[in-house]
Design a protein around this motif. Sequence first.
Motif, PDB file in Angstrom:
ATOM      1  N   VAL A   8      -6.738 -17.321   1.065  1.00 52.75           N
ATOM      2  CA  VAL A   8      -5.307 -17.187   0.823  1.00 52.75           C
ATOM      3  C   VAL A   8      -4.587 -18.119   1.786  1.00 52.75           C
ATOM      4  O   VAL A   8      -4.804 -18.062   3.000  1.00 52.75           O
ATOM      5  CB  VAL A   8      -4.837 -15.731   1.040  1.00 52.75           C
ATOM      6  CG1 VAL A   8      -3.322 -15.637   0.965  1.00 52.75           C
ATOM      7  CG2 VAL A   8      -5.505 -14.797   0.033  1.00 52.75           C
ATOM      8  N   THR A  10      -0.809 -19.116   2.842  1.00 54.38           N
ATOM      9  CA  THR A  10       0.610 -18.775   2.751  1.00 54.38           C
ATOM     10  C   THR A  10       1.434 -19.931   3.297  1.00 54.38           C
ATOM     11  O   THR A  10       1.239 -20.351   4.439  1.00 54.38           O
ATOM     12  CB  THR A  10       0.929 -17.497   3.548  1.00 54.38           C
ATOM     13  OG1 THR A  10       0.155 -16.425   3.002  1.00 54.38           O
ATOM     14  CG2 THR A  10       2.401 -17.144   3.471  1.00 54.38           C
ATOM     15  N   SER A  24       3.087 -10.896   1.543  1.00 51.88           N
ATOM     16  CA  SER A  24       2.522 -11.395   0.284  1.00 51.88           C
ATOM     17  C   SER A  24       1.075 -11.827   0.456  1.00 51.88           C
ATOM     18  O   SER A  24       0.222 -11.529  -0.386  1.00 51.88           O
ATOM     19  CB  SER A  24       3.357 -12.551  -0.253  1.00 51.88           C
ATOM     20  OG  SER A  24       4.644 -12.104  -0.597  1.00 51.88           O
ATOM     21  N   LEU A  28      -2.133 -10.173  -1.403  1.00 51.60           N
ATOM     22  CA  LEU A  28      -3.041 -11.054  -2.145  1.00 51.60           C
ATOM     23  C   LEU A  28      -4.471 -10.907  -1.641  1.00 51.60           C
ATOM     24  O   LEU A  28      -5.407 -10.765  -2.433  1.00 51.60           O
ATOM     25  CB  LEU A  28      -2.553 -12.493  -2.026  1.00 51.60           C
ATOM     26  CG  LEU A  28      -3.277 -13.561  -2.820  1.00 51.60           C
ATOM     27  CD1 LEU A  28      -3.375 -13.205  -4.292  1.00 51.60           C
ATOM     28  CD2 LEU A  28      -2.573 -14.900  -2.640  1.00 51.60           C
ATOM     29  N   VAL A  68      -5.997 -19.628  -3.343  1.00 51.23           N
ATOM     30  CA  VAL A  68      -4.719 -19.155  -3.862  1.00 51.23           C
ATOM     31  C   VAL A  68      -3.658 -19.368  -2.801  1.00 51.23           C
ATOM     32  O   VAL A  68      -3.795 -18.883  -1.675  1.00 51.23           O
ATOM     33  CB  VAL A  68      -4.769 -17.660  -4.266  1.00 51.23           C
ATOM     34  CG1 VAL A  68      -3.466 -17.256  -4.937  1.00 51.23           C
ATOM     35  CG2 VAL A  68      -5.949 -17.374  -5.188  1.00 51.23           C
ATOM     36  N   THR A  70       0.379 -18.831  -1.714  1.00 52.20           N
ATOM     37  CA  THR A  70       1.539 -18.000  -1.981  1.00 52.20           C
ATOM     38  C   THR A  70       2.710 -18.604  -1.229  1.00 52.20           C
ATOM     39  O   THR A  70       2.596 -18.941  -0.055  1.00 52.20           O
ATOM     40  CB  THR A  70       1.301 -16.517  -1.604  1.00 52.20           C
ATOM     41  OG1 THR A  70       2.526 -15.787  -1.783  1.00 52.20           O
ATOM     42  CG2 THR A  70       0.794 -16.337  -0.208  1.00 52.20           C
ATOM     43  N   VAL A 136       3.024 -11.944  -6.280  1.00 49.39           N
ATOM     44  CA  VAL A 136       1.599 -11.933  -5.933  1.00 49.39           C
ATOM     45  C   VAL A 136       0.871 -10.853  -6.733  1.00 49.39           C
ATOM     46  O   VAL A 136      -0.223 -11.087  -7.250  1.00 49.39           O
ATOM     47  CB  VAL A 136       1.433 -11.729  -4.414  1.00 49.39           C
ATOM     48  CG1 VAL A 136       0.021 -11.362  -4.050  1.00 49.39           C
ATOM     49  CG2 VAL A 136       1.848 -12.987  -3.675  1.00 49.39           C
ATOM     50  N   LYS A 137       1.480  -9.683  -6.843  1.00 55.41           N
ATOM     51  CA  LYS A 137       0.848  -8.600  -7.624  1.00 55.41           C
ATOM     52  C   LYS A 137       0.672  -9.015  -9.078  1.00 55.41           C
ATOM     53  O   LYS A 137      -0.384  -8.773  -9.679  1.00 55.41           O
ATOM     54  CB  LYS A 137       1.679  -7.328  -7.522  1.00 55.41           C
ATOM     55  CG  LYS A 137       1.612  -6.676  -6.157  1.00 55.41           C
ATOM     56  CD  LYS A 137       2.543  -5.467  -6.073  1.00 55.41           C
ATOM     57  CE  LYS A 137       2.574  -4.903  -4.664  1.00 55.41           C
ATOM     58  NZ  LYS A 137       3.581  -3.830  -4.523  1.00 55.41           N
ATOM     59  N   LEU A 140      -2.143 -11.486  -9.390  1.00 53.24           N
ATOM     60  CA  LEU A 140      -3.471 -10.865  -9.330  1.00 53.24           C
ATOM     61  C   LEU A 140      -3.922 -10.382 -10.701  1.00 53.24           C
ATOM     62  O   LEU A 140      -5.117 -10.430 -11.024  1.00 53.24           O
ATOM     63  CB  LEU A 140      -3.479  -9.708  -8.323  1.00 53.24           C
ATOM     64  CG  LEU A 140      -3.540 -10.135  -6.861  1.00 53.24           C
ATOM     65  CD1 LEU A 140      -3.148  -8.972  -5.944  1.00 53.24           C
ATOM     66  CD2 LEU A 140      -4.924 -10.659  -6.503  1.00 53.24           C
TER      67      LEU A 140
END
Length: 165
Positions: A8, A10, A24, A28, A68, A70, A136-137, A140
């Motif tokens: 992840v 950010t 976030s 994630l 990923v 964010t 983010v949710k 997913l």
Amino acid sequence: MAVRTAVVITASNRASAGVYADTSGEILAAGLTKLGYELKDPIVIPDNISQIQAAIELSLAGNVDLIVTTGGTGVSPHDVTPEATAPLIKKLLPGIPEAFRAYSRDRVPTTDLSRGLAGVTGSSLIINLPGSPGGVKDGLVIIERLAGHIHDQIAGVDHTPTIKA
């Protein structure tokens, strides 16, 4: 089957400066762990093209299966994640951001302003998500739906198409 790895990244000026927690990124990371990914150390950096690219390149060099990001997908002057990501993607997957926006649109009309990209480079799937916890949710959900199939295709696994009646 081997455990798939994820990182992840950010992109946030305020989270990287410690002004607030990287909520976030934490959501994630927890969601990816729940989906079965082994998480590498999270990376929290400012909204800066060269730093975002360096973080993605580091993950690519480590052969991470899923990268990923964010944050940084909107239209503010600091939102540069898609610009940082684009030169590093070898095969664009426009259907992933389209699926994200379609899934989120009814709840959050401004979802259509998200400029996130997705694609494949080598054996890595790269996805840009918004910096909001809700974004983010929702992201997913799309990762759960599509990433396994993409990882299999990257590995050369042949699939029989599934058609819903």
